[in-house]
Design a protein around this motif. Sequence first.
Motif, PDB file in Angstrom:
ATOM      1  N   ILE A  59       0.832  -1.204   0.000  1.00 11.09           N
ATOM      2  CA  ILE A  59       0.000   0.000   0.000  1.00 11.09           C
ATOM      3  C   ILE A  59       0.865   1.251   0.000  1.00 11.09           C
ATOM      4  O   ILE A  59       0.582   2.219  -0.727  1.00 11.09           O
ATOM      5  CB  ILE A  59      -0.942  -0.003   1.222  1.00 11.09           C
ATOM      6  N   LEU A  60       1.943   1.248   0.776  1.00  7.69           N
ATOM      7  CA  LEU A  60       2.832   2.411   0.827  1.00  7.69           C
ATOM      8  C   LEU A  60       3.492   2.665  -0.523  1.00  7.69           C
ATOM      9  O   LEU A  60       3.639   3.817  -0.943  1.00  7.69           O
ATOM     10  CB  LEU A  60       3.903   2.198   1.896  1.00  7.69           C
ATOM     11  N   SER A  61       3.880   1.601  -1.190  1.00 10.13           N
ATOM     12  CA  SER A  61       4.466   1.751  -2.528  1.00 10.13           C
ATOM     13  C   SER A  61       3.458   2.394  -3.475  1.00 10.13           C
ATOM     14  O   SER A  61       3.794   3.285  -4.271  1.00 10.13           O
ATOM     15  CB  SER A  61       4.890   0.376  -3.056  1.00 10.13           C
ATOM     16  N   GLU A 124      12.270   6.575   5.857  1.00  9.34           N
ATOM     17  CA  GLU A 124      13.317   7.537   5.488  1.00  9.34           C
ATOM     18  C   GLU A 124      13.222   7.926   4.013  1.00  9.34           C
ATOM     19  O   GLU A 124      13.338   9.112   3.656  1.00  9.34           O
ATOM     20  CB  GLU A 124      14.687   6.941   5.793  1.00  9.34           C
ATOM     21  N   GLU A 125      13.016   6.940   3.153  1.00  5.73           N
ATOM     22  CA  GLU A 125      12.910   7.225   1.719  1.00  5.73           C
ATOM     23  C   GLU A 125      11.634   8.004   1.408  1.00  5.73           C
ATOM     24  O   GLU A 125      11.621   8.873   0.528  1.00  5.73           O
ATOM     25  CB  GLU A 125      12.942   5.923   0.915  1.00  5.73           C
ATOM     26  N   THR A 148      11.128   8.388  -5.627  1.00 11.44           N
ATOM     27  CA  THR A 148       9.997   7.457  -5.702  1.00 11.44           C
ATOM     28  C   THR A 148      10.488   6.042  -5.981  1.00 11.44           C
ATOM     29  O   THR A 148      10.014   5.073  -5.383  1.00 11.44           O
ATOM     30  CB  THR A 148       9.022   7.877  -6.814  1.00 11.44           C
ATOM     31  N   GLY A 149      11.470   5.953  -6.871  1.00  3.44           N
ATOM     32  CA  GLY A 149      12.060   4.644  -7.168  1.00  3.44           C
ATOM     33  C   GLY A 149      12.710   4.021  -5.947  1.00  3.44           C
ATOM     34  O   GLY A 149      12.659   2.798  -5.759  1.00  3.44           O
ATOM     35  N   CYS A 154      12.739  -0.107  -1.616  1.00  9.66           N
ATOM     36  CA  CYS A 154      12.646  -0.512  -0.207  1.00  9.66           C
ATOM     37  C   CYS A 154      11.436  -1.423   0.029  1.00  9.66           C
ATOM     38  O   CYS A 154      11.519  -2.400   0.780  1.00  9.66           O
ATOM     39  CB  CYS A 154      12.535   0.717   0.700  1.00  9.66           C
ATOM     40  N   CYS A 155      10.330  -1.089  -0.609  1.00  9.30           N
ATOM     41  CA  CYS A 155       9.124  -1.903  -0.445  1.00  9.30           C
ATOM     42  C   CYS A 155       9.292  -3.277  -1.083  1.00  9.30           C
ATOM     43  O   CYS A 155       8.820  -4.290  -0.553  1.00  9.30           O
ATOM     44  CB  CYS A 155       7.918  -1.178  -1.034  1.00  9.30           C
TER      45      CYS A 155
END
Length: 346
Positions: A59-61, A124-125, A148-149, A154-155
């Motif tokens: 969802i965060l991505s 952090e990102e 964004t990448g 990270c996700c």
Amino acid sequence: MAAAMEEKMSENVANQLDTLHSNLKLVMEQLKEGEARRQVQEDFTLPVFWERLGATFKILSHEATKMCLMFSKPPVPSEEESRSLIEGVEKSILAMISAFYSLPKEQGLTLRKSVHLSVMSVVEELQDLVNHIIKSVGKGSSAQLLSTGSVWECCEDFSQLPKDNKEAVLLIIRNTAGLVQDALQEIEEARDNDAGITAQDRLEFPEDPDNSEQAWTESDKVLMAPCLGLVKAAKACLKKVSGAVKSGGKCDMVERIAQLDDMADLVNQISPHVDDTVLSLYPPMDHSAVRAHALALSGVLKNVLDMAKCSHFTTETDSSWLQFLQNAVDHNVDKVRDLTQDHNSS
């Protein structure tokens, strides 16, 4: 009048983004500080935990992608659109943090640290992405796209996380083994190159102080041998312990999980001591410093072997390699003591 309203709207949206950035900063601070001990859920299971946490990462991505697109070009989103988007991000963050904190420490401190670092990286990102959006509201930028990448990456890394404490400890051992191998390879290459280069330089330029300082003496080379033997023993120790944990390590009891954590703590001490030992071997060599670092490394290796001997993941069949490595450590450190006895007393 319309221009003034648009300017005011942009200012309000910027304020919303500033608030989001501040909230993310606060979340980071709380994650770094840790949380008070929470009551363990009686019905906690790792499969349900991973499913729940994985959903928040996805969802965060998605939310990061929406935010990037909405602020990539004019017009700036309306206050209502921006508020809705930001609320979605904040809810996703809270869901991720809540899911992380549901992981009991009893499941393993090594595992928890691995998940903790992953969660912190995402926050952090995301904070970095919001910062880039603030700097170029409504215009977009290459930095915004790259950020964004980074959130996506990270996700996506979530799927690579160790899924229990055994896997987390094996990852620690594997990473440490790689660092030890790198240190060993570098010093061996330097030693091999010394024979072919510096000897010639010393013949051609015998009075050049750089040559004498950058070359090993014969006594240095003799002392280097048992020190490299200790480093090789560290490498072998990591390989054998990794195999024992892989075949016999279990996460079915709190005591066994704690033993794995204890081993991870000891393994984490190996690479720094290997680095100290190897760095002390470069010329000009201080034999007293070499002795001190070699003794410290041997102490760590003995602790690792003693811990492995008393753990649930080794059996009677492992006693032969445990004793062999113990003898290897003792032999090499005794040799270092003998060669440096003029510099320090035992």
